[in-house]
Write a protein that holds these residues in place. Sequence first.
Motif, PDB file in Angstrom:
ATOM      1  N   ASP A 347     -77.399 -42.595 -44.561  1.00  0.00           N
ATOM      2  CA  ASP A 347     -77.389 -42.959 -45.861  1.00  0.00           C
ATOM      3  C   ASP A 347     -78.613 -43.489 -46.717  1.00  0.00           C
ATOM      4  N   GLU A 361     -74.407 -42.712 -54.827  1.00  0.00           N
ATOM      5  CA  GLU A 361     -73.262 -43.647 -54.010  1.00  0.00           C
ATOM      6  C   GLU A 361     -71.968 -43.327 -53.905  1.00  0.00           C
ATOM      7  N   LYS A 362     -71.508 -42.430 -54.768  1.00  0.00           N
ATOM      8  CA  LYS A 362     -70.216 -41.867 -54.952  1.00  0.00           C
ATOM      9  C   LYS A 362     -70.163 -40.895 -53.609  1.00  0.00           C
ATOM     10  N   SER A 365     -70.115 -42.901 -50.296  1.00  0.00           N
ATOM     11  CA  SER A 365     -68.881 -43.678 -50.158  1.00  0.00           C
ATOM     12  C   SER A 365     -67.763 -42.567 -49.326  1.00  0.00           C
ATOM     13  N   SER A 366     -67.917 -41.259 -50.135  1.00  0.00           N
ATOM     14  CA  SER A 366     -66.877 -40.148 -49.806  1.00  0.00           C
ATOM     15  C   SER A 366     -67.343 -39.839 -48.282  1.00  0.00           C
TER      16      SER A 366
END
Lengths: 444, 174
Positions: A347, A361-362, A365-366
Amino acid sequence: MRRPLILLAVVIALVFSASMVPVFAATSLTTTYTVITEYGLIASFPANLAPGEKLVKSGDNLHAYRVKTVPVRDESHLLQLMGAASEAELTDLQKGLLESHRFAVSNSFDNLKTRVPGTSPGINLELVDITGYTDTSRFTTIKEDFWPQNSRVYKYSDGGYDLHSDIRISGTDCLGYGTETARTMQSTFAHEFGHALDKTFTEADAYGPDGAHYINEKIETKASFAEGFANFIMMLFFPEKEPEFRESIRTIKIERPEGGYDEFPIADARLAGEGYFDVEAINTLIFTRLAAELPDGRRLVLDSFQKHNQRDNRMGMFLKNFVSDYPEHAEAAARILDRETLGKLSDAEMRQILGSSRGIEKFISSRAVNEQVSDSSPAENTGSPGHKPGTIYKWKDAAGNWQFTDQPPPQGVEYTTRSRAAEPGKASPVTIENPDASPFIIGY
Amino acid sequence: MIKQLAGLQLLMMLFILTSFIQGRLHANQFSYVFPPNISLQIIDQHEESGGKIRLTALIESRLGTLEDLEVFFESSKDMQILSNTSKLKTLPPGAPRKVKILAVKTSKIADELGSWLKMGVRFTPDYQAIRTYIADKSIYPDDFERQKLVNIVDKNVGAEARYLEAVRHFIKAD
């Protein structure tokens, strides 16, 4: 002492104006035809040659080729220069020269020509006819002596300096290809044209001791970016080449300082973080997938590349700029980057390369959700002989659908495997996309 | 002082030259090529009175037995080749064939490349010999790159491709 200082200031200004300012204009394209008229010992040639003639020294440093170059007016003129009454009498390589010329002057390149940097840039396509010199057992260095290339020189024109490209196409990279010769030579032209669009100034000795490079070789960062971009331009015209690039990165080549190569599965190739961008095939696939998967992706990639084109280009910089130019595509860009680096970027590395934004960020997160799903239902090791954790199996089920699993298929079913980026003791995220619906195949 | 300035200016000029020449060519992208199938050479040339030129060409198989060879000729406008197109059923390895070529000068002027004669040979290569050759891992050690050659052979076999090679002889003006 003031005059040299003023001169120095002028020189620096010229250098920067030539290499940094993104000015673009239509590109002039010319074609020349070069034919070998004689071969012999260097000492056997006269000191003074006729206008249009020159000597090209052979790689053996003993022999030379006497060549003559003339500008090509049009297609019929080229046929005449090649010494053929019709296309049927052209050799395979000469057909390739003709098709390369047709390809270069076709309107397929009109849009790309406007993207060549400079105020009045020029590209010369130099068609080198090696008819009579294709017997590599007699002309042992012919391949290297006339290998296709794009040599770029800053030339003064219209009050400024522009980067001119001399693209040499000879067919020495596809000797004996038969019916595949012409198309291969066209694809070589497209690749070299890609270099003409690019201001990247590659590192010294970027390609290793042998000076050559494989598409799956770890080379220097800027060089792999430049080659990846040139491959991407080539693939705009020859999309059928993509599986070749994808297949190539099953293993990564690393050249030894003393010569020769070691090969590693990509998971073991000592690549980490942005180190994945040192492999040109990975650069190629990132460009290609952005262009193919985003709406109007080809234009977006080319626009962003053109906007930020400079001598220190590299993939990390390109992606950061791309996401900044098109924040609405940040998530998709992150997904493509993740997939083309086989899920091996952390990340933090994703954020470092792409910057931090809502889209990134989306995606992160996924990705974490996917990992949790994988962790909550770890694959049960059936203890199949030869099974290694982290291996992905590609096989067809009874209905003919492709399956990608981290366990071997039922006994008797044929399969292929690929190691994925498994962290010790932890299941890796596996994103299985429907390969039949996808324009390309993942997972092998 | 004047000498120092001249030296500095010379350095500036060198700087200009090196700045504007993008010296780093992109390196060769690796790719295997096939071995030669055929060798064509012009081995002899005699000029006779009346503008006649006699040439001897050599055709030799370099790989396996070539089949259905068609030999044809072309020339610049200032030359006319009197030899006829000829055919050869097979050309096995180690059995080179000589071809005698007779040409005469015409009243027309040579083209911009000068005076030249060309011998072309259209043939079917020995595909089996090609397959055997490229299967040799000591010559083609890289599996991935070798497979590309195998795919190309398959396409050519499927298309029953005929190959065309030529040799072009430029008559010296100097």
